[in-house]
Design a protein around this motif. Sequence first.
Motif, mmCIF file in Angstrom:
data_model
loop_
_atom_site.group_PDB
_atom_site.id
_atom_site.type_symbol
_atom_site.label_atom_id
_atom_site.label_comp_id
_atom_site.label_asym_id
_atom_site.label_seq_id
_atom_site.Cartn_x
_atom_site.Cartn_y
_atom_site.Cartn_z
ATOM 1 N N PHE A 147 0.833 -1.205 0.000
ATOM 2 C CA PHE A 147 0.000 0.000 0.000
ATOM 3 C C PHE A 147 0.870 1.258 0.000
ATOM 4 C CE2 PHE A 147 -3.478 -2.392 2.552
ATOM 5 C CZ PHE A 147 -3.840 -3.061 1.406
ATOM 6 N N VAL A 184 -1.640 -5.711 -7.783
ATOM 7 C CA VAL A 184 -3.075 -5.929 -7.580
ATOM 8 C C VAL A 184 -3.381 -7.428 -7.581
ATOM 9 C CG1 VAL A 184 -5.315 -5.685 -8.731
ATOM 10 C CG2 VAL A 184 -3.868 -3.696 -8.452
ATOM 11 N N ARG A 203 -2.086 -9.028 -4.373
ATOM 12 C CA ARG A 203 -2.970 -8.728 -3.243
ATOM 13 C C ARG A 203 -4.207 -9.620 -3.260
ATOM 14 N NH1 ARG A 203 -3.119 -2.719 -4.332
ATOM 15 N NH2 ARG A 203 -1.133 -2.063 -3.510
ATOM 16 N N ARG A 204 -4.793 -9.768 -4.438
ATOM 17 C CA ARG A 204 -6.009 -10.573 -4.563
ATOM 18 C C ARG A 204 -5.773 -12.021 -4.151
ATOM 19 N NH1 ARG A 204 -8.123 -9.041 -10.560
ATOM 20 N NH2 ARG A 204 -8.853 -6.936 -10.158
ATOM 21 N N PHE A 243 -8.131 -3.430 8.199
ATOM 22 C CA PHE A 243 -7.646 -2.118 8.620
ATOM 23 C C PHE A 243 -8.136 -1.810 10.032
ATOM 24 C CE2 PHE A 243 -7.931 -1.840 4.012
ATOM 25 C CZ PHE A 243 -6.691 -1.322 3.692
ATOM 26 N N ASN A 253 -13.104 0.552 7.671
ATOM 27 C CA ASN A 253 -12.830 -0.702 7.008
ATOM 28 C C ASN A 253 -13.805 -1.094 5.924
ATOM 29 O OD1 ASN A 253 -11.108 -2.940 7.244
ATOM 30 N ND2 ASN A 253 -11.210 -2.659 9.447
ATOM 31 N N ILE A 274 -17.581 -0.450 3.499
ATOM 32 C CA ILE A 274 -18.350 0.560 2.753
ATOM 33 C C ILE A 274 -19.739 0.658 3.395
ATOM 34 C CG2 ILE A 274 -19.320 1.143 0.502
ATOM 35 C CD1 ILE A 274 -16.848 -0.101 -0.757
ATOM 36 N N PRO A 319 -14.139 -8.616 -2.400
ATOM 37 C CA PRO A 319 -12.883 -9.154 -2.965
ATOM 38 C C PRO A 319 -13.132 -10.218 -4.028
ATOM 39 C CG PRO A 319 -12.791 -9.113 -0.574
ATOM 40 C CD PRO A 319 -14.193 -8.801 -0.943
ATOM 41 N N LEU A 358 -14.144 -8.447 -7.249
ATOM 42 C CA LEU A 358 -12.953 -7.861 -7.880
ATOM 43 C C LEU A 358 -12.055 -8.921 -8.503
ATOM 44 C CD1 LEU A 358 -12.129 -5.186 -5.157
ATOM 45 C CD2 LEU A 358 -13.123 -4.775 -7.396
ATOM 46 N N GLN A 361 -12.705 7.549 0.261
ATOM 47 C CA GLN A 361 -12.454 6.458 1.221
ATOM 48 C C GLN A 361 -12.778 5.094 0.588
ATOM 49 O OE1 GLN A 361 -11.673 6.933 4.740
ATOM 50 N NE2 GLN A 361 -11.314 4.739 4.648
ATOM 51 N N ASP A 362 -13.934 5.045 -0.080
ATOM 52 C CA ASP A 362 -14.345 3.793 -0.744
ATOM 53 C C ASP A 362 -13.335 3.408 -1.832
ATOM 54 O OD1 ASP A 362 -16.516 4.139 0.817
ATOM 55 O OD2 ASP A 362 -18.000 4.265 -0.778
ATOM 56 N N LEU A 413 -10.236 1.945 -0.282
ATOM 57 C CA LEU A 413 -10.553 0.606 0.243
ATOM 58 C C LEU A 413 -10.628 -0.419 -0.887
ATOM 59 C CD1 LEU A 413 -11.174 -0.650 2.962
ATOM 60 C CD2 LEU A 413 -13.573 -0.186 2.579
ATOM 61 N N LEU A 414 -11.306 -0.044 -1.963
ATOM 62 C CA LEU A 414 -11.453 -0.964 -3.101
ATOM 63 C C LEU A 414 -10.099 -1.255 -3.746
ATOM 64 C CD1 LEU A 414 -14.732 0.475 -4.552
ATOM 65 C CD2 LEU A 414 -14.398 -1.871 -3.803
ATOM 66 N N LYS A 415 -9.263 -0.229 -3.806
ATOM 67 C CA LYS A 415 -7.934 -0.450 -4.369
ATOM 68 C C LYS A 415 -7.149 -1.419 -3.471
ATOM 69 C CE LYS A 415 -4.145 1.848 -6.588
ATOM 70 N NZ LYS A 415 -3.236 2.960 -6.674
ATOM 71 N N ALA A 416 -7.298 -1.238 -2.171
ATOM 72 C CA ALA A 416 -6.624 -2.141 -1.225
ATOM 73 C C ALA A 416 -7.108 -3.581 -1.377
ATOM 74 C CB ALA A 416 -6.870 -1.660 0.201
ATOM 75 N N LEU A 417 -8.366 -3.724 -1.754
ATOM 76 C CA LEU A 417 -8.931 -5.076 -1.900
ATOM 77 C C LEU A 417 -8.603 -5.706 -3.252
ATOM 78 C CD1 LEU A 417 -12.490 -4.583 -0.340
ATOM 79 C CD2 LEU A 417 -10.499 -5.670 0.700
ATOM 80 N N ALA A 465 -8.846 -3.785 -6.498
ATOM 81 C CA ALA A 465 -9.493 -3.186 -7.676
ATOM 82 C C ALA A 465 -8.443 -2.500 -8.549
ATOM 83 C CB ALA A 465 -10.537 -2.167 -7.233
ATOM 84 N N VAL A 502 -2.328 3.269 -1.991
ATOM 85 C CA VAL A 502 -3.492 3.066 -1.113
ATOM 86 C C VAL A 502 -3.323 3.878 0.176
ATOM 87 C CG1 VAL A 502 -4.735 1.355 0.263
ATOM 88 C CG2 VAL A 502 -3.951 0.771 -2.032
ATOM 89 N N LEU A 554 -6.012 6.671 1.453
ATOM 90 C CA LEU A 554 -6.726 6.523 2.725
ATOM 91 C C LEU A 554 -6.353 7.640 3.702
ATOM 92 C CD1 LEU A 554 -6.684 2.651 3.225
ATOM 93 C CD2 LEU A 554 -8.598 4.071 2.534
#
Lengths: 224, 173
Positions: free
Chosen positions: A60, A84, A87-88, A95, A99, A101, A113, A116, B80-81, B84-88, B90, B165, B169
């Motif tokens: 990150f 990316v 990470r997936r 976090f 954390n 949405i 996840p 994605l 923020q979203d 978060l999505l990039k961290a997951l 995306a 990310v 954030l």
Amino acid sequence: MPVDRVILRLEHVKKTYNGQGKPLKVFEDLNLEVRRGEFLAIFGPTGCGKTTLLNLIAGFDKPEAGKIYVDGQEITRMPESRLVELRRKKLGVVFQTNNLIPSMTVFENVELPLVLSGVGRSERKKKVEEVLKAFWISNYAERKVATLSVGECRMVSLARAMVTDPEIVLLDEPTDFLDALTVDLMLASLKGKLMQGKTIIATTHRGRLTKVAERVIRLKKRLP
Amino acid sequence: MGLEGRSFGTSLWLGLKWFKSSWSRVRLAFAILSLLTANFTIVSFTLFPGGEILPIASIIVIMAVAFAAIMLHLVKLSAQDLGLLKALGAKRGTLTFAVLIELTLLGLTSAFLGLAAGLLTLILLEGLTVFRIFILQILYLEVASAIAGSLTGAFFVWRYSRKTVAEILANAG
């Protein structure tokens, strides 16, 4: 330590932030190895760099110098698209705050996840239901996360981190702001069936989590 | 951007989900954009019934800027979203396209609602004669304004998601 047993390695990592006009050194020459399947707790006071360390491990954030290897792959110079994918496939992250949405339901947040990663709808449903059950939150599936308590949100985050069955789970202060009962539940979850064989790296500034970890490293706060 | 089929499906899923579920975030934007469009319709019909291009063009520019500003504001609210999505996991393209879908739906719905409201007001005031003037042109221009606004928001996301990310954030607070 044999190379194939090491899932994470940090070599001579240096990280600095620009803090109020002068650079703030967080890590100058950090070296760390984590074994596959190990439960490592990173212990230290607020502001000592625990979250920064997790951010670097997850890709990150980037260090100024040094190398970070995740399962043998050097991530510090890895292109974003490959990062990316890594990470997936390999990482699950919880976090400390913000954390989830809030406008989405628990089910949708945990499902993210998988969406994605391009997993099909029926398989997503099956996996999400499985993980919600494992973390005792099946009853909340259709609730908006904005209506949940901090502890419930933390369990949802953990479920989301585990839904892709990652090899490495990064937890940033997982027991922070939780009451004693929820801390028990969280710690029991970390020892649960779904976590078996996973490499867990958790930060904490409290003692309880360090008691269930296999190894604890202590970070000290640098004086400005 | 590398939008293969799978990424397009993901963007569509996210865009529709955002549009559907973030009602609390977008309802004010809906109201503002619809009102704006209604006003634009009324002003265009009543002040320039002959279809003078220059004054209309200036109103369109103002309208497009207003649409873009609102879209940009919405995107900043959801930073923020995005982090978060990039961290997951995306990808930038997936996020940008999802936002484009969400904002285009928002813009078009607002434009059509506003146009209907504006026309209804004019019909009540003037009768059905309003349909003899350039309704299609007005419609095209309103759709163009909505799309221009959506593209502005999406462009911001495209640039913003280049950050790490941790930076996204931290900035989102």
